[in-house]
Design a protein around this motif. Structure first.
Motif, PDB file in Angstrom:
ATOM      1  N   ALA A  13      53.144  61.143   9.759  1.00 13.62           N
ATOM      2  CA  ALA A  13      54.293  62.040   9.640  1.00 13.62           C
ATOM      3  C   ALA A  13      55.099  61.695   8.394  1.00 13.62           C
ATOM      4  N   ASN A  32      58.337  62.176   5.762  1.00 12.45           N
ATOM      5  CA  ASN A  32      59.747  62.540   5.727  1.00 12.45           C
ATOM      6  C   ASN A  32      60.327  61.977   4.430  1.00 12.45           C
ATOM      7  N   THR A  33      60.240  62.769   3.366  1.00 17.18           N
ATOM      8  CA  THR A  33      60.654  62.285   2.050  1.00 17.18           C
ATOM      9  C   THR A  33      62.148  61.970   1.996  1.00 17.18           C
ATOM     10  N   GLU A  49      63.604  60.078   4.015  1.00 19.58           N
ATOM     11  CA  GLU A  49      63.783  58.705   4.517  1.00 19.58           C
ATOM     12  C   GLU A  49      62.861  57.737   3.784  1.00 19.58           C
ATOM     13  N   ARG A  50      62.649  57.982   2.525  1.00 17.30           N
ATOM     14  CA  ARG A  50      61.774  57.115   1.728  1.00 17.30           C
ATOM     15  C   ARG A  50      62.362  55.718   1.599  1.00 17.30           C
ATOM     16  N   THR A 101      60.393  52.213   6.497  1.00 22.72           N
ATOM     17  CA  THR A 101      59.495  53.296   6.087  1.00 22.72           C
ATOM     18  C   THR A 101      58.896  52.974   4.721  1.00 22.72           C
ATOM     19  N   GLY A 121      58.092  57.990   3.340  1.00 21.76           N
ATOM     20  CA  GLY A 121      58.907  58.172   4.534  1.00 21.76           C
ATOM     21  C   GLY A 121      58.152  58.006   5.834  1.00 21.76           C
ATOM     22  N   ARG A 122      56.951  57.456   5.793  1.00 18.89           N
ATOM     23  CA  ARG A 122      56.174  57.254   7.020  1.00 18.89           C
ATOM     24  C   ARG A 122      56.614  55.966   7.720  1.00 18.89           C
ATOM     25  N   ASP A 123      56.565  55.998   9.035  1.00 18.46           N
ATOM     26  CA  ASP A 123      57.000  54.865   9.843  1.00 18.46           C
ATOM     27  C   ASP A 123      55.994  53.725   9.731  1.00 18.46           C
TER      28      ASP A 123
END
Length: 598
Positions: free
Chosen positions: A351, A353-354, A356-357, A369, A373-375
């Motif tokens: 997943a 999410n740029t 939350e980079r 992250t 932005g991947r967990d």
């Protein structure tokens, strides 16, 4: 004499076969060498038939691979290794300069490894000198964690923190002695931890030998007994030290790349990628000759240290009965590792999410992250299954192959030297050329080189065990070879070699991931642990958690592997129950001076 001649011929045949196989590499991969050379010379030039034909004429490719091999071998006899297909310069001066840089780095790294190994064994030596070991191994899990750290990660941290942020030492280039410190630390710290664990595994048995007990009873200082105990254990470790010597020269590709060191490993790998055959063949031949020299020196040193006791069968066994198992540490490590995997599996590792980079650890993302932005917790958890299962399978196969080939030292000795002289990345290219690229290529490439240290360890331990008094007595009572192998030799050799294999388990996992740099291993967006380290390494200074999270899990795997194997020892009687052994006729040099001298 006949046996030495056969070994020399076998070693020569292996070296010739390897050099010839490398010479045929472009044709084995079914690629056009002219096209590869053109891309290396000028990526913007169009590969028209006329241009490719001109390159073939310049390099003599139309004559075929056998003709090229013959020309290269005939020139080598006169000290001429040909000219580079890429730069056009003479090969021999460049290879010698690269070899000189690698030898200097190797020497300093070995000094670092020796210091680290001494620190790992310091507590065991102290307790042994005071006669307070009581069957326990004193080394903790800190050395296991250090041995599990990847060299390129240690190199990146040292270059970023010590070299750039603190400015204590130069972090880039190769211009003098100061430039050797950081790369030598990156290579020597993990190597010293491995050697220290192997030495720590043998020291309790040395302190329990009759000569040590007699020396302690006569009042010989404990420090002097400790020195002789190290001397007693070194012959069993020297083959692995020889393998580390060659590995620190040709296998330091990642460290040489990070610190921009013009070493032999990086030179050979670059030549392999560009299919610059003259440089590749000369570099490989230099590594093979270095391996033969290191192995010969280690064997000579082992004979000098063991003395006539190895010939006369007057040694005592270094392998002790199993102490009470300590189950707390492996349970704690296993529980932590299982918890990380269990918490990461329900999350989505792909997943994006740029927004939350490179976020730091939080309740939402416990490991932070990555750059997309991947967990990271999700990626570590999902990458665990593939990484652990494949690494365990390769380690098991390497252990079986290493023990079986170690039982045949005349066959495996030259083979170990030749295999160990080839960097893992170059071995991967050879495997790909023969088997083709695919999901099994990384496993085959790593397995092809992972057995060599275990085979060398097995052969060295067998040589020591065959020279023991109790084995000579059992043989004199009419025991067959099969009985001796099954009831005496294998029970003494398998536990330490198994611990050695488990100590290398995290390294196997990293070797699989390192092949991704060549397009042969795990590729993005795969969450494989080593790949996570590689893809997050450029952000180590800005977001250290992106590298520390997978590195910590990998170190936890190393601690689990070592502590779980810590209780694996030869089953037998306790010290008070065993039959007294006859003191060695050839104890260490301690007996050369009067016993009462302090």
């Amino acid at each position: 004499m006949r046996q030495h001649l056969a070994a020399l011929l076998w070693r020569t045949a292996l070296a010739v076969g390897l050099v010839c196989g490398i010479g045929l590499l472009p044709w084995l991969t079914h690629t056009d060498p002219a096209l590869t050379v053109l891309k290396a010379r000028s990526a913007e030039r169009e590969p028209t038939p006329e241009v490719l034909a001109d390159i073939r004429a310049q390099l003599g490719l139309d004559a075929g691979p056998l003709s090229l091999l013959g020309q290269w071998a005939s020139g080598l006899a006169h000290g001429d290794a040909g000219r580079s297909w890429i730069s056009g310069g003479e090969v021999m001066p460049g290879v010698l300069r690269a070899l000189g840089a690698s030898l200097l780095l190797m020497t300093v790294a070995l000094l670092v490894a020796a210091v680290v190994a001494g620190l790992v064994c310091a507590r065991t030596l102290h307790l042994g000198a005071l006669r307070r070991l009581d069957g326990r191994r004193a080394a903790g899990t800190g050395s296991a964690v250090l041995a599990a750290l990847p060299e390129f990660l240690v190199a990146s941290v040292l270059a970023t923190v010590v070299g750039v942020q603190w400015g204590w030492l130069p972090a880039l280039g190769w211009y003098g002695p100061q430039w050797t410190v950081l790369p030598a630390l990156a290579l020597g710290l993990p190597a010293g931890a491995v050697l220290g664990r192997l030495l720590d595994d043998l020291l309790p048995g040395a302190f329990d030998e009759p000569w040590a007990l007699a020396a302690a009873a006569r009042g010989i200082p404990g420090r002097r007994i400790a020195r002789q105990a190290v001397r007693r254990c070194l012959p069993a470790l020297l083959p692995n030290i020889g393998l580390f010597t060659v590995g620190l020269t040709g296998g330091a590709v990642a460290v040489e790349q990070i610190f921009d060191i013009p070493g032999l490993g990086r030179t050979t790998l670059r030549a392999a990628l560009a299919q610059d055959l003259p440089v590749l063949q000369a570099g490989t031949l230099a590594l093979i000759l270095l391996g033969a020299a290191a192995t010969g020196a280690c064997r000579l040193a082992a004979r000098l240290l063991a003395g006539p006791a190895l010939r006369d069968g007057a040694l005592s066994t270094l392998h002790r009965p199993a102490p009470p198992a300590r189950r707390v540490r492996p349970v704690v490590h296993g529980t932590l590792l299982a918890a990380v995997v269990a918490l990461g599996l329900p999350r989505d590792p792909l997943a994006l999410n740029t927004g939350e980079r490179l976020q730091g650890p939080s309740l939402t993302h416990p490991f932070g992250t990555d750059a997309l932005g991947r967990d990271l917790l999700a990626r570590v958890g999902h990458g665990a299954l593939d990484t652990l299962l494949l690494a365990l399978a390769i380690s098991a196969a390497a252990l079986c192959a290493g023990v079986l080939l170690g039982l045949l030292p005349r066959l495996s000795g030259p083979l170990v030297d030749t295999v160990n002289a080839v960097p893992a990345a170059l071995g991967a290219l050879l495997v790909t050329a023969v088997a083709g690229s695919g999901a099994t290529t990384p496993a085959l490439a790593v397995t092809a080189v992972a057995w060599a240290p275990l085979a060398a360890h097995t052969s060295a331990l067998l040589a020591q065990e065959r020279a023991t008094l109790h084995l000579a007595a059992t043989r004199g009572l009419g025991a067959s070879r099969w009985y001796l192998l099954r009831h005496e030799l294998l029970p003494a050799v398998l536990p330490p070699v198994t611990r050695h294999a488990l100590l290398r388990l995290p390294g196997v996992a990293l070797a699989l991931a390192s092949l991704g740099f060549l397009g042969l291993g795990a590729q993005p967006p795969s969450p494989e642990w080593g790949a996570l380290l590689a893809e997050n390494q450029p952000y180590a200074e800005r977001a250290p958690w992106a590298v520390l999270a997978p590195a910590a899990v990998l170190a936890l795997l190393g601690a689990l592997a070592v502590t779980a194997a810590g209780g694996q020892r030869r089953p037998g009687r306790r010290r008070g129950d065993r039959t007294p052994e006859v003191p060695s006729a050839h104890p260490p040099s301690l007996a050369k001076e009067p016993v009462g001298v302090r």
